[in-house]
Design a protein around this motif. Structure first.
Motif, short mmCIF file in Angstrom:
data_model
loop_
_atom_site.label_atom_id
_atom_site.label_comp_id
_atom_site.label_asym_id
_atom_site.label_seq_id
_atom_site.Cartn_x
_atom_site.Cartn_y
_atom_site.Cartn_z
N PRO A 165 8.21 0.76 -4.51
CA PRO A 165 6.78 1.14 -5.43
C PRO A 165 6.00 2.15 -5.11
O PRO A 165 6.04 2.76 -3.82
CB PRO A 165 6.16 -0.46 -4.70
CG PRO A 165 7.33 -1.00 -4.21
CD PRO A 165 8.19 -0.23 -3.76
N ARG A 173 1.98 -5.56 -2.93
CA ARG A 173 1.03 -4.76 -1.90
C ARG A 173 0.77 -3.58 -2.19
O ARG A 173 -0.12 -3.17 -1.59
CB ARG A 173 2.07 -5.03 -0.54
CG ARG A 173 1.24 -4.91 0.68
CD ARG A 173 1.89 -5.15 1.83
NE ARG A 173 3.17 -6.04 1.87
CZ ARG A 173 4.17 -5.98 2.45
NH1 ARG A 173 4.29 -4.74 3.33
NH2 ARG A 173 5.40 -6.70 2.45
N SER A 174 1.75 -2.75 -2.85
CA SER A 174 1.46 -1.42 -3.10
C SER A 174 0.18 -1.07 -3.95
O SER A 174 -0.33 -0.07 -3.90
CB SER A 174 2.52 -0.94 -3.87
OG SER A 174 2.60 0.39 -4.47
N ARG A 175 -0.18 -2.12 -4.63
CA ARG A 175 -1.36 -2.00 -5.76
C ARG A 175 -2.57 -2.52 -5.11
O ARG A 175 -3.62 -2.46 -5.69
CB ARG A 175 -1.11 -2.92 -6.98
CG ARG A 175 -0.05 -2.16 -7.88
CD ARG A 175 0.37 -2.94 -8.88
NE ARG A 175 1.19 -2.34 -10.15
CZ ARG A 175 2.65 -1.96 -9.88
NH1 ARG A 175 3.07 -2.37 -8.75
NH2 ARG A 175 3.13 -1.39 -10.98
N ARG A 184 0.68 5.53 -3.69
CA ARG A 184 -0.55 4.70 -3.93
C ARG A 184 -1.13 4.40 -2.39
O ARG A 184 -2.46 4.41 -2.12
CB ARG A 184 -0.32 3.30 -4.28
CG ARG A 184 0.12 3.04 -5.95
CD ARG A 184 0.04 1.87 -6.39
NE ARG A 184 0.70 2.06 -7.85
CZ ARG A 184 1.78 1.35 -8.11
NH1 ARG A 184 2.28 0.77 -6.85
NH2 ARG A 184 2.32 1.44 -9.11
N GLN A 206 3.99 -14.42 -7.86
CA GLN A 206 2.66 -13.67 -7.68
C GLN A 206 2.37 -13.01 -8.85
O GLN A 206 1.76 -11.89 -9.07
CB GLN A 206 2.68 -12.74 -6.41
CG GLN A 206 3.02 -13.20 -5.19
CD GLN A 206 3.12 -12.34 -4.22
OE1 GLN A 206 3.08 -11.18 -4.12
NE2 GLN A 206 3.40 -13.03 -2.76
N ASP A 210 4.75 5.68 -0.02
CA ASP A 210 4.20 5.31 -1.04
C ASP A 210 2.98 5.85 -1.47
O ASP A 210 2.07 6.18 -0.70
CB ASP A 210 4.01 3.66 -1.04
CG ASP A 210 3.30 2.66 -2.23
OD1 ASP A 210 2.70 3.55 -3.00
OD2 ASP A 210 3.48 1.78 -2.14
N LYS A 243 6.18 -6.68 -2.28
CA LYS A 243 6.18 -5.19 -2.10
C LYS A 243 5.38 -4.73 -3.39
O LYS A 243 4.54 -3.82 -2.88
CB LYS A 243 7.57 -4.75 -2.04
CG LYS A 243 7.82 -4.08 -0.63
CD LYS A 243 9.10 -3.35 -0.89
CE LYS A 243 10.29 -4.06 -1.38
NZ LYS A 243 11.47 -3.10 -1.52
N ARG A 244 5.49 -4.93 -4.44
CA ARG A 244 5.00 -4.25 -5.62
C ARG A 244 3.61 -4.61 -5.45
O ARG A 244 2.85 -3.82 -6.09
CB ARG A 244 5.71 -4.34 -6.86
CG ARG A 244 6.05 -5.81 -7.24
CD ARG A 244 7.10 -5.92 -8.13
NE ARG A 244 7.68 -7.30 -8.22
CZ ARG A 244 8.89 -7.29 -8.66
NH1 ARG A 244 9.56 -6.44 -9.16
NH2 ARG A 244 9.48 -8.57 -8.48
N TYR A 251 -0.38 -9.82 -9.46
CA TYR A 251 0.23 -8.73 -9.85
C TYR A 251 -0.69 -8.33 -11.25
O TYR A 251 -1.12 -7.16 -11.38
CB TYR A 251 1.57 -8.77 -10.26
CG TYR A 251 2.37 -7.44 -10.83
CD1 TYR A 251 2.93 -6.61 -10.03
CD2 TYR A 251 2.46 -7.52 -12.12
CE1 TYR A 251 3.45 -5.60 -10.42
CE2 TYR A 251 3.08 -6.24 -12.75
CZ TYR A 251 3.30 -5.12 -11.96
OH TYR A 251 4.02 -4.35 -12.25
#
Lengths: 418, 840
Positions: free
Chosen positions: B479, A195-197, B665, A158, B663, A192-193, A162
């Motif tokens: 994250p 999705r967090s963004r 964010r 991804q 999280d 995960k990372r 990203y």
């Protein structure tokens, strides 16, 4: 072209309406609860307030996700000329990160009349994307990334998602990522990372309710009064159409249509074929048109294929079925011939054909994809020796035989059923 | 520090020996540039017309459609190239005045602080007669102190004789006397000043907010009210500001200052432009005191400078209420070639401030005027090629290639500044939305003090240590817990300390593992960060090895280098050599390398080979997920001063997020979404204008949370067609009947037809059923693997519902065998119930 009679013209108008999604889906865009106004609000707020957003449009196929998005984009492009650039990607074409970035760079260059080089590396392109995001943000320009088939972008590391979403974390950028997917859990597929963004706005596109469908049909089929068509014709056409729409019979047809699939796309295909059935002499639609359109879009291709088969081909199919019932591991043309012979011997049928005739019928079945080879290997072998499998179920075969006129095989098939 | 070697390198190119003024230079290929990456657009532009040679560029620019003022400017531009023509330069002032100034200049020559003198031995090819320029950082000229970066008024050539005197003090528009002791007030519309006492009726004190004078008010209401005529014999003196805004003066920003050979003082200036002179003219939303910075430069003589003015960014401008008349606002840069606007980035500004170390190189490069001039012309060429790509197809520079990026992107800019940017007063909700954006950097990072302290001590300890052996920090955490942000904040703090001189300078390279094309690419990125050159990764690895591990080949004085690698786990290759190399360097004596790795997984070092984990896993720092109080604090600190949220709503959101992931964010996004929903509601409902304020309440937060965390399967099932409901029900039924995890399509079809006939529904044909099944499979209610020939689809998915254990339904049509599908079913009692009831 000369002048067409009003019926021809009406037909053209209706057909062109059905094939322009923006007309069809503008019907749903009025109310504040509609996806159209919500989506428009999200995108326009990021244009005017310089914020980044990411939205997912979810829903089954044929519910107008892309169509509504296109309407929104078109309206916004009109409202804010020269301030939005749209980058369109499709997961089926650009799921590879490298080529997706290249495509983004190409479209950006095209949009801003810059020179584009095919040779640029991944790094170059991603740098270019970042600096473009920055420059466009500084010039109050918004970039809208439309990712169709969003779920396919979630394969692999991804990287693309990203880097897009991470670039949107910087102050100067001003971008919207719109993901379109028919997988309802598309956001769960994100890492995960990533999705967090992702900012997790979701719009759900549902198939319209029964009442909405009825009104949609009206919206599409009523002729406009301000067109070049003669007024009395339009009035008569509309009156007749309203009659039809109120008819119980018509409602029944719509019900059967919705029974299997209630999406807008399906309805449109139905209406299109109904219009094609329109009687050009009278120039009006009738219930019969709709009735005859129904089977034409709910076709049963396998049954129809069976209906067209010759008796010998049916024999072969039944033989294969019998072999299957006997749980033979593999069958090929030779074993089928053996079975055919045994049938002939047991039932004393009148028609027994020579081997080469049977081979011809066998090949015909292969062509119609009612049977197929078991595997892709052994292209060198002649067809007689390659293992084959049956592609239709017992039930379908049974139905097909029943509907076949004067079929001698039927009795054999029933006897062989056990 | 990056520029210096590059400059030198290009100086060494053989092209230098060519005659400088050869006319064919214009169409020469741009090889030296292409090999030396220039990263900064501004700098290259600054170099553009610094050339003392008569470059063809300015005269060519004349042909582009420009206003009369600009043509004169380009004429000016060419002026300093030939010192003999000075007498006819348009900027030459009145003789009397110049005499006065010359005198004063001589007087003050001693007070000029010298910055740097050109070393004449350096420019070997200096055929020109001792062409030396002396550059200064600060010049005291004619009573004023001017330094690079100042904004000044500049005289216009045709500037009339009438306005010789330049009133420093503004006069009252009503009584024509200067302010004196009495307070003056400025009209926000016509910018005229009035004594408070001269007004009718007189004001006691300066009113709050905007104030408009009687004359403007009268004009607005349609009447004509003339300003009082000045008394006979006295001409109304216009202030510099008025002259500037009526384009009788110019404003420039001084970029650099120098003394010419003949003793005259020059400076390099960047023009400001008033809105009327842009291509679109004054727009209704332009402020009265607004200027645009252009990308046009010129060398002007110091004599034409009048005095200081102050051009400020919007933030400073809003604070400068009481700063006199010479205050202007500048928010945009105007591109004179493309007539487009662009915001001046705030980062730009920071760079200007923090450029301290780099400016040396700039000065240097300006000093070596001869060698640089060559480059300058080439820069000119290149930019021109970019401007007119169709006329010179010989040198197409693609924008997405390395070199094209520098010049190609200039042309992106708004034709007009959109109105909505200014015109619109922000409501509280909109303000809240803006501050909750992930992109807005908070002024402080709440709740991460301990971690930041730890990072600071780690870096400080590492830098100050002479050896700095084996320094490696591994930061992990889920994250959105502020890992990268904290490190960057620490680096910013350290940078200010470096500027203050309390810490030795160091280099800082930031890399994100996910943005690399391949793990090996990290070498070339590091090398580029350190040296500014771009090479292939193998070569870069070689150089880096040389730099970090080979004692002999290393230069003597190397600054410590801090390497921040984000998403470290992406660098794990099969033999893990990349990670090994990077983590091995810090252990080499005198490498002065410090590595900070960031990743999500806690046990990444343990997963690696022992030789790597022993190098990396020593010092670790964990960023735990935020708890709800911390999240609340983060949100509240952002929303300080904005009254848009109910207290409970914030607490609800932070508790919810803390329970799921911690999280930050997410928490911010939920709040932003809630604010958006409230805003949407406010805008769509017609009542909003009457009942005033809409607060973000629990309901908004709740729906935002729902949108974020819930998969919409149930809704979709509810609205899907009857046959697909039956299909799903049959699937579940089949599961319970057989207890097996798989079923065939044929069996399923039988069940469906049973269902249909017992419920009085139409029995669907097999092909219809298959179509429905495929459609459901498309939406991933279950997974289909239809192996028809080679066409094989394989994926796996679930329906998450209210309670995952009960509603889980993962059905997989597993092998398509003779038009049959084998379907796995894992559960779904409740779904079965809802579906069967839905059918009836």
């Amino acid at each position: 072209m000369g002048c067409l009679n009003p019926a021809e013209q009406a037909k053209i108008i209706l057909r062109s309406r059905i094939s322009t999604p923006s007309f069809v889906f503008s019907f749903f865009s009025q109310s504040p609860d509609s996806n159209h106004s919500k989506l428009k609000y999200i995108i326009s707020s990021s244009v005017t307030e310089a914020c980044n957003n990411s939205v997912l449009l979810l829903g089954p196929r044929g519910c107008g996700k892309v169509a509504v998005l296109e309407i929104v984009l078109e309206e916004l492009l009109k409202e804010h000329p020269d301030m939005i650039s749209v980058i369109r990607l499709n997961g089926l074409l650009h799921c590879d990160n490298n080529c997706a970035l290249k495509e983004i760079a190409r479209q950006l260059c095209l949009e801003h009349h810059l020179m584009f080089s095919k040779m640029a590396s991944y790094d170059d392109n991603s740098q270019f994307l970042l600096s473009m995001l920055r420059e466009c943000g500084l010039a109050h320009k918004t970039i809208v990334f439309v990712l169709d088939e969003f779920d396919l972008f979630t394969q692999g590391k991804q990287r693309l998602l990203y880097s897009l979403l991470d670039a949107m974390q910087s102050i100067t950028s001003q971008a919207v990522v719109v993901g379109v997917s028919c997988r309802l859990d598309a956001d769960q597929l994100l890492e995960k990372r990533v999705r967090s963004r992702f900012s997790h706005r979701k719009l759900l596109f549902l198939p319209p309710s029964r009442e909405d469908l009825q009104r949609l049909v009206e919206h599409i089929l009523l002729l406009p009064t301000d067109s070049s068509l003669p007024n009395d014709y339009v009035a008569a056409f509309n009156a007749k159409l309203l009659n039809i729409l109120a008819d119980e019979k018509f409602k029944g047809i719509i019900d059967t249509l919705c029974y299997s699939d209630s999406s807008v796309g399906y309805l449109l295909r139905f209406l299109f074929s109904a219009i094609c059935h329109m009687d050009m002499n009278s120039g009006f639609l009738s219930v019969e048109n709709f009735k005859s359109a129904l089977p034409s879009i709910q076709r049963q291709p396998k049954l129809e294929a069976l209906k067209d088969c010759s008796v010998l081909e049916l024999y072969i199919l039944v033989c294969m079925k019998r072999l299957e019932v006997k749980e033979l591991e593999l069958c090929n043309f030779n074993s089928i011939m053996k079975e055919y012979k045994s049938i002939h011997d047991t039932f004393q049928t009148s028609d027994y054909y020579a081997r080469n005739v049977c081979l011809r019928a066998f090949e015909h079945l292969l062509e119609r994809a009612l049977i197929s080879f078991e595997d892709n290997k052994g292209h060198g072998q002649s067809t007689e020796f390659r293992p084959v499998k049956l592609l239709i179920s017992w039930h379908e075969l049974h139905q097909g035989l029943k509907s076949h006129r004067s079929c001698p095989v039927r009795s054999i098939f029933q006897k062989s059923k056990i | 520090m990056i520029e210096t070697p590059k400059m030198k390198k290009s100086n060494r190119t053989p092209k230098k020996k060519q005659p400088i003024s050869s006319p064919d230079r214009v169409i020469e290929p741009l090889t030296p540039q292409t090999s030396t990456p220039t990263t900064n657009l501004r700098r290259s532009l600054r170099l553009t017309s610094a050339s003392p040679q008569p470059s063809p560029a300015p005269s060519r620019l004349k042909s582009s459609p420009r206003s009369g003022r600009k043509t004169s400017k380009s004429y000016k531009n060419a002026a300093p190239h030939s010192p003999t023509t000075i007498s006819i330069t348009p900027a030459s002032p009145q003789p009397t005045e110049s005499g006065k100034k010359r005198k004063s200049q001589d007087k003050q020559a001693g007070s000029i602080e010298k910055r740097r003198v050109l070393r004449s031995d350096k420019c070997t090819s200096a055929s020109n007669k001792g062409k030396k320029r002396v550059y200064y950082r600060k010049v005291i000229y004619d009573g004023g102190e001017f330094s690079a970066g100042d904004d000044v008024y500049v005289k216009r050539r045709e500037d009339g004789s009438s306005d010789d005197e330049d009133p420093e003090v503004e006069e009252c528009r009503a009584c024509f006397k200067p302010a004196g002791k009495r307070i003056m007030i400025e009209c926000d519309d016509c910018l005229n000043g009035f004594h408070l006492t001269c007004l009718k009726p007189p004001l006691k004190e300066v009113p709050e907010g905007d104030w408009i004078c009687n004359y403007c008010e009268a004009r607005k209401s349609g009447k004509i009210l003339e300003f009082p005529e000045p008394p006979k014999g006295k001409k109304r003196a216009r202030t510099a500001r008025e002259k500037l805004l009526s384009s009788d003066l110019w404003a420039v920003r001084i970029e650099s200052l120098w003394k010419e050979v003949d003793g005259s003082y020059w400076c390099r200036a960047r023009w400001y432009i008033i809105p009327e002179e842009t291509a679109v003219g004054r727009q209704p939303h332009n402020l009265r005191r607004e200027l645009y910075r252009t990308n046009d430069f010129a060398d002007i003589e110091m004599e034409s400078i009048i005095r200081h003015c102050y051009v400020m960014s919007p933030k400073e401008f809003s604070k400068a209420v009481n700063d006199g008349d010479d205050v202007f606002l500048c928010e945009y840069e105007y591109d004179i070639q493309w007539h487009s606007f662009k915001r001046i980035a705030e980062i730009d500004k920071n760079e200007d401030d923090g450029e301290g170390a780099d400016t040396d190189d700039d000065w240097n490069s300006c000093d070596e005027s001869d060698s640089v001039s060559e480059e300058d012309i080439e820069y000119d060429d290149e930019s021109k090629i970019n401007l007119l790509p169709q006329t010179s197809p010989a040198h197409p520079v693609a924008a997405n290639s390395r070199k094209g990026r520098i010049f190609g992107l200039q042309r992106i800019g708004a034709r007009k500044i959109p109105e909505h940017v200014r015109c619109h007063k922000q409501t509280d909700l909109e303000k809240a939305k803006a501050t909750l954006l992930l992109t807005t950097l908070p002024k402080s990072l709440p709740c991460r003090d301990k971690e930041m302290d730890e990072i600071t001590t780690f870096i400080k300890g590492a830098i100050c240590d002479e050896q700095c052996l084996g320094r490696c920090l591994y930061i992990h955490g889920v994250p959105g817990t502020g890992k990268t942000m904290s490190v960057l904040a620490v680096m910013r703090n350290l940078k200010s300390e470096v500027d203050a001189g309390s810490i030795r300078p160091y280099c800082f390279v930031e890399i994100n593992g996910l943005k690399l094309a391949s793990p090996e690419n990290i070498y070339s990125v590091i090398y580029e960060g350190l040296s500014g050159h771009r090479v292939g990764w193998k070569k870069a690895l070689h150089f880096l090895n040389e730099r970090f591990s080979d004692e002999n080949k290393r230069g003597k004085d190397i600054r410590p280098c801090i390497l921040l690698i984000d998403e470290l786990d992406l660098l794990v290759t099969r033999n893990q050599s990349v990670l090994y190399n990077i983590l091995d360097w810090p252990n080499k004596p005198n490498s002065k390398l410090i590595v900070i790795g960031i990743a999500n997984t806690m046990d990444l070092p343990e997963k690696l080979l022992p030789r790597i984990s022993s190098r990396m896993g020593i010092q670790r720092l964990c960023f735990g997920p935020y708890n709800y109080q911390q999240l609340q604090e983060i949100i509240l600190s952002r929303l300080k001063g904005i009254d848009a949220f109910e207290k409970l709503a914030i607490e609800f959101a932070s508790r919810k997020v803390a329970a799921v992931s911690g999280d930050a964010r997410r928490a911010l996004e939920i709040c932003r979404r809630a604010a958006e929903l409230a805003d949407y509601r406010a805008k769509k409902s017609p009542l909003s204008s009457t009942d005033g304020k809409i607060m973000v309440g629990m309901a908004d937060v709740e729906s935002a949370i729902k949108e974020m965390f819930q998969a919409p399967h149930i809704q979709v099932i509810r609205s899907s067609s009857k046959l697909s409901k039956i299909f799903l029900a049959a699937m579940v039924h089949e599961l319970y009947k057989t207890g097996m995890a798989e079923t065939t399509f044929e069996k399923l079809a039988m069940t469906v037809s049973c269902f249909c006939s017992s419920n009085g529904e139409m029995v669907p044909g097999y092909d219809t059923l298959l179509k429905v099944g495929c459609k459901l499979g498309n939406a991933e209610y279950y997974c289909v693997r239809l192996a028809q020939g080679t066409n094989c689809r394989n994926c796996s998915s679930t329906i998450p519902g209210e309670s995952i254990t009960k509603m889980r339904l993962s059905i997989r049509v597993h092998a398509y065998h003779r038009s049959m599908a084998i379907i796995y079913i894992n559960g779904g009692h409740e779904l079965h119930m809802t579906l069967t009831t839905n059918i009836k």
